[in-house]
Design an enzyme around this catalytic site. Structure first.
Site, PDB file in Angstrom:
ATOM      1  N   ARG A  87     -12.381  -6.359 -45.037  1.00 46.32           N
ATOM      2  CA  ARG A  87     -11.985  -6.544 -43.636  1.00 46.32           C
ATOM      3  C   ARG A  87     -12.284  -5.302 -42.618  1.00 46.32           C
ATOM      4  O   ARG A  87     -12.514  -5.549 -41.520  1.00 46.32           O
ATOM      5  CB  ARG A  87     -10.276  -6.680 -43.621  1.00 46.32           C
ATOM      6  CG  ARG A  87     -10.045  -7.985 -44.467  1.00 46.32           C
ATOM      7  CD  ARG A  87      -8.430  -8.469 -44.445  1.00 46.32           C
ATOM      8  NE  ARG A  87      -8.364  -9.449 -45.280  1.00 46.32           N
ATOM      9  CZ  ARG A  87      -7.971  -9.694 -46.566  1.00 46.32           C
ATOM     10  NH1 ARG A  87      -8.115  -8.481 -47.347  1.00 46.32           N
ATOM     11  NH2 ARG A  87      -7.723 -10.625 -47.046  1.00 46.32           N
ATOM     12  N   PRO A 120      -9.718  -6.406 -38.756  1.00 40.15           N
ATOM     13  CA  PRO A 120      -8.817  -6.040 -39.533  1.00 40.15           C
ATOM     14  C   PRO A 120      -7.402  -6.128 -38.720  1.00 40.15           C
ATOM     15  O   PRO A 120      -7.145  -5.355 -37.873  1.00 40.15           O
ATOM     16  CB  PRO A 120      -8.907  -4.614 -40.223  1.00 40.15           C
ATOM     17  CG  PRO A 120      -9.941  -4.259 -39.196  1.00 40.15           C
ATOM     18  CD  PRO A 120     -10.723  -5.160 -38.663  1.00 40.15           C
ATOM     19  N   ASP A 122      -4.398  -5.381 -38.757  1.00 37.18           N
ATOM     20  CA  ASP A 122      -3.308  -4.215 -38.577  1.00 37.18           C
ATOM     21  C   ASP A 122      -4.098  -3.144 -37.473  1.00 37.18           C
ATOM     22  O   ASP A 122      -3.426  -2.651 -36.522  1.00 37.18           O
ATOM     23  CB  ASP A 122      -3.156  -3.250 -39.678  1.00 37.18           C
ATOM     24  CG  ASP A 122      -2.650  -4.333 -40.878  1.00 37.18           C
ATOM     25  OD1 ASP A 122      -1.369  -4.570 -40.707  1.00 37.18           O
ATOM     26  OD2 ASP A 122      -3.272  -4.271 -41.946  1.00 37.18           O
ATOM     27  N   ASP A 147      -0.844 -12.966 -47.506  1.00 38.63           N
ATOM     28  CA  ASP A 147      -0.941 -12.438 -48.687  1.00 38.63           C
ATOM     29  C   ASP A 147       0.456 -12.468 -49.618  1.00 38.63           C
ATOM     30  O   ASP A 147       0.546 -12.776 -50.766  1.00 38.63           O
ATOM     31  CB  ASP A 147      -0.847 -10.775 -48.810  1.00 38.63           C
ATOM     32  CG  ASP A 147      -2.060 -10.466 -47.351  1.00 38.63           C
ATOM     33  OD1 ASP A 147      -3.093  -9.951 -47.927  1.00 38.63           O
ATOM     34  OD2 ASP A 147      -1.741 -10.963 -46.345  1.00 38.63           O
ATOM     35  N   ARG A 150       0.329 -16.068 -50.930  1.00 38.60           N
ATOM     36  CA  ARG A 150      -0.344 -16.091 -52.321  1.00 38.60           C
ATOM     37  C   ARG A 150       0.305 -15.665 -53.476  1.00 38.60           C
ATOM     38  O   ARG A 150       0.490 -15.983 -54.557  1.00 38.60           O
ATOM     39  CB  ARG A 150      -1.576 -15.349 -51.965  1.00 38.60           C
ATOM     40  CG  ARG A 150      -2.568 -16.011 -50.975  1.00 38.60           C
ATOM     41  CD  ARG A 150      -3.845 -15.044 -50.568  1.00 38.60           C
ATOM     42  NE  ARG A 150      -5.037 -15.703 -49.649  1.00 38.60           N
ATOM     43  CZ  ARG A 150      -5.545 -15.329 -48.887  1.00 38.60           C
ATOM     44  NH1 ARG A 150      -5.720 -14.060 -48.672  1.00 38.60           N
ATOM     45  NH2 ARG A 150      -6.612 -16.076 -48.149  1.00 38.60           N
ATOM     46  N   HIS A 167      11.159 -15.186 -54.150  1.00 39.24           N
ATOM     47  CA  HIS A 167      11.169 -14.053 -53.049  1.00 39.24           C
ATOM     48  C   HIS A 167      10.372 -13.101 -53.259  1.00 39.24           C
ATOM     49  O   HIS A 167      10.945 -12.181 -54.175  1.00 39.24           O
ATOM     50  CB  HIS A 167      12.602 -14.231 -52.608  1.00 39.24           C
ATOM     51  CG  HIS A 167      13.167 -15.433 -51.997  1.00 39.24           C
ATOM     52  ND1 HIS A 167      12.955 -15.803 -50.610  1.00 39.24           N
ATOM     53  CD2 HIS A 167      13.690 -16.250 -52.723  1.00 39.24           C
ATOM     54  CE1 HIS A 167      13.575 -17.052 -50.699  1.00 39.24           C
ATOM     55  NE2 HIS A 167      14.036 -17.372 -51.813  1.00 39.24           N
ATOM     56  N   HIS A 174      -2.941  -5.499 -44.463  1.00 36.64           N
ATOM     57  CA  HIS A 174      -3.479  -6.897 -44.902  1.00 36.64           C
ATOM     58  C   HIS A 174      -4.848  -6.256 -45.453  1.00 36.64           C
ATOM     59  O   HIS A 174      -6.076  -6.531 -44.547  1.00 36.64           O
ATOM     60  CB  HIS A 174      -3.521  -7.791 -43.579  1.00 36.64           C
ATOM     61  CG  HIS A 174      -4.353  -9.078 -43.854  1.00 36.64           C
ATOM     62  ND1 HIS A 174      -4.208  -9.925 -45.094  1.00 36.64           N
ATOM     63  CD2 HIS A 174      -5.322  -9.506 -43.306  1.00 36.64           C
ATOM     64  CE1 HIS A 174      -4.977 -10.860 -44.994  1.00 36.64           C
ATOM     65  NE2 HIS A 174      -5.701 -10.532 -44.096  1.00 36.64           N
ATOM     66  N   THR A 229     -11.702 -18.500 -45.046  1.00 32.10           N
ATOM     67  CA  THR A 229     -10.377 -19.059 -45.483  1.00 32.10           C
ATOM     68  C   THR A 229      -9.933 -19.388 -44.160  1.00 32.10           C
ATOM     69  O   THR A 229      -9.839 -18.915 -43.076  1.00 32.10           O
ATOM     70  CB  THR A 229      -9.750 -17.717 -46.006  1.00 32.10           C
ATOM     71  OG1 THR A 229      -9.258 -16.795 -44.774  1.00 32.10           O
ATOM     72  CG2 THR A 229     -10.154 -17.011 -46.920  1.00 32.10           C
TER      73      THR A 229
END
Ligand code: NAD
Length: 312
Positions: A87, A120, A122, A147, A150, A167, A174, A229
């Site tokens: 990324r 990316p 962030d 994420d 997933r 949880h 990321h 994705t």
């Protein structure tokens, strides 16, 4: 009346619109893309289904004026990963796109909340916050919401329980330096490290390593198979948008500008935050062990380095 403007009508932008239609998120959805043929085609295809969703028609244009008055701007425009790319390899190109778009978007929707999805994420969130000068609660990225979903899916599969009963968060970048928070993960209310229910398995160290590798490798695995994705990020973004528009604040690991959280400042990364109609609140003090905190700080350094390389 809520207006959501989605910037970029590619795989991600169009799927966010689709997820919002199906879930009934937002009163009015508009798509903006520099590629007129693409945006027109996506709008047609989406609108041919609204009989089955009961929503207002989606509008689309290659004119940024379509974003005027939006309450929320979702940015998905930009280059995506090719097989073998990280990324972070997209940072330079997507920062330039962001720089050119932001003044136009700010002018069209000066009161909007900015939700960043472009990678990316962030780095792009940080740049957007700095260039717009908006309050930090109004600029944040989808971060590790995807994420974490997933992660929860893979844990649930191994333990043979429903995803919603797991949880667990992924925090930090990321991307490659992200951190799984095993120490605070729970199933029901049982700490994951104590989980030993007959017939429902127990995670071994090997399982954990495999699960985390699969979380980290998911995007490239999917991109190798289908080029992009889109479904899970579409649903994850619809969930964030629903949190922004509903009366029930939600806790989501979104990427925001930290100032002093666990001694980390001046960088955007993901930690669980409350998302509500005003945007986001301060990050929550989720319990972390020493290794996880060290990992989070390392992740912050990685993102900060990428930001500095872009001259910010
Ligand atoms: P895509 O190539 O299918 O779509 C990108 C779209 O952006 C294109 O239609 C293009 O015309 C448009 N665009 C480019 N420059 C523009 C500009 N200046 N103004 C308006 N539109 C412009 O790519 P995609 O698969 O939709 O991915 C989009 C981004 O989302 C990528 O950066 C990708 O890495 C990222 N992504 C993020 C997450 C996440 O979890 N944050 C997940 C998946 C993808």
């Amino acid at each position: 009346m809520s207006k959501i403007a989605i910037i970029g009508a590619g795989s991600v932008g169009a799927t966010i619109a689709y997820a919002c239609l199906v879930r009934g998120v937002g009163d009015r959805i508009v798509l903006y893309d520099v590629n007129k043929t693409k945006v027109d085609a996506e709008v047609l295809d989406l609108n041919h289904g609204i009989q089955f969703t009961g929503s207002h028609p989606v509008e689309g244009s290659d004119d940024v004026g379509i974003c005027i008055g939006a309450n929320i701007i979702v940015i998905t425009a930009g280059a995506k990963q090719k097989p073998g790319q990280s990324r972070m390899d997209l940072a330079g190109a997507n920062a330039e796109i962001c720089k050119s778009m932001l003044p136009l978007l700010l002018k069209a929707a000066p009161d909007a909340i900015f939700l960043l999805v472009t990678n990316p994420v962030d780095v792009i969130t940080y740049i957007t916050q700095k260039l717009t000068g908006l309050p930090t609660n109004r600029v944040f990225g989808s971060g590790t919401v995807l994420d974490s979903s997933r992660f929860r899916f893979l844990i649930a599969q191994r333990l043979k329980v429903a995803v919603r009963n797991v949880h667990a968060y992924i925090v930090g970048e990321h991307g490659d330096s992200e951190i799984p928070l095993w120490s605070s993960a729970t199933v029901g209310t049982v700490p994951l490290h104590e989980w030993a229910v007959p017939g429902h398995g127990k995670l071994s160290v090997r399982d954990r390593v495999e699960i985390f590798q699969n979380v980290k490798g998911a995007a490239l695995q999917i991109i190798q198979g289908k080029g992009a994705t889109n479904y899970a990020i579409g649903l994850a973004t619809a969930e964030i948008l629903e949190a922004l528009l509903s009366e029930s604040p939600r806790i989501l690991p979104v990427s925001s500008l930290l100032s002093g959280h666990r001694d980390i400042s001046d960088v955007c990364l993901s930690v669980p935050c409350i998302v509500n109609r005003a945007g986001i609140e301060q990050p929550l003090a989720i319990p972390m062990n020493e290794n996880e905190i060290a990992g989070l700080r390392n992740s912050a350094d990685t993102i900060r380095e990428a930001i500095r390389q872009l001259g910010f």
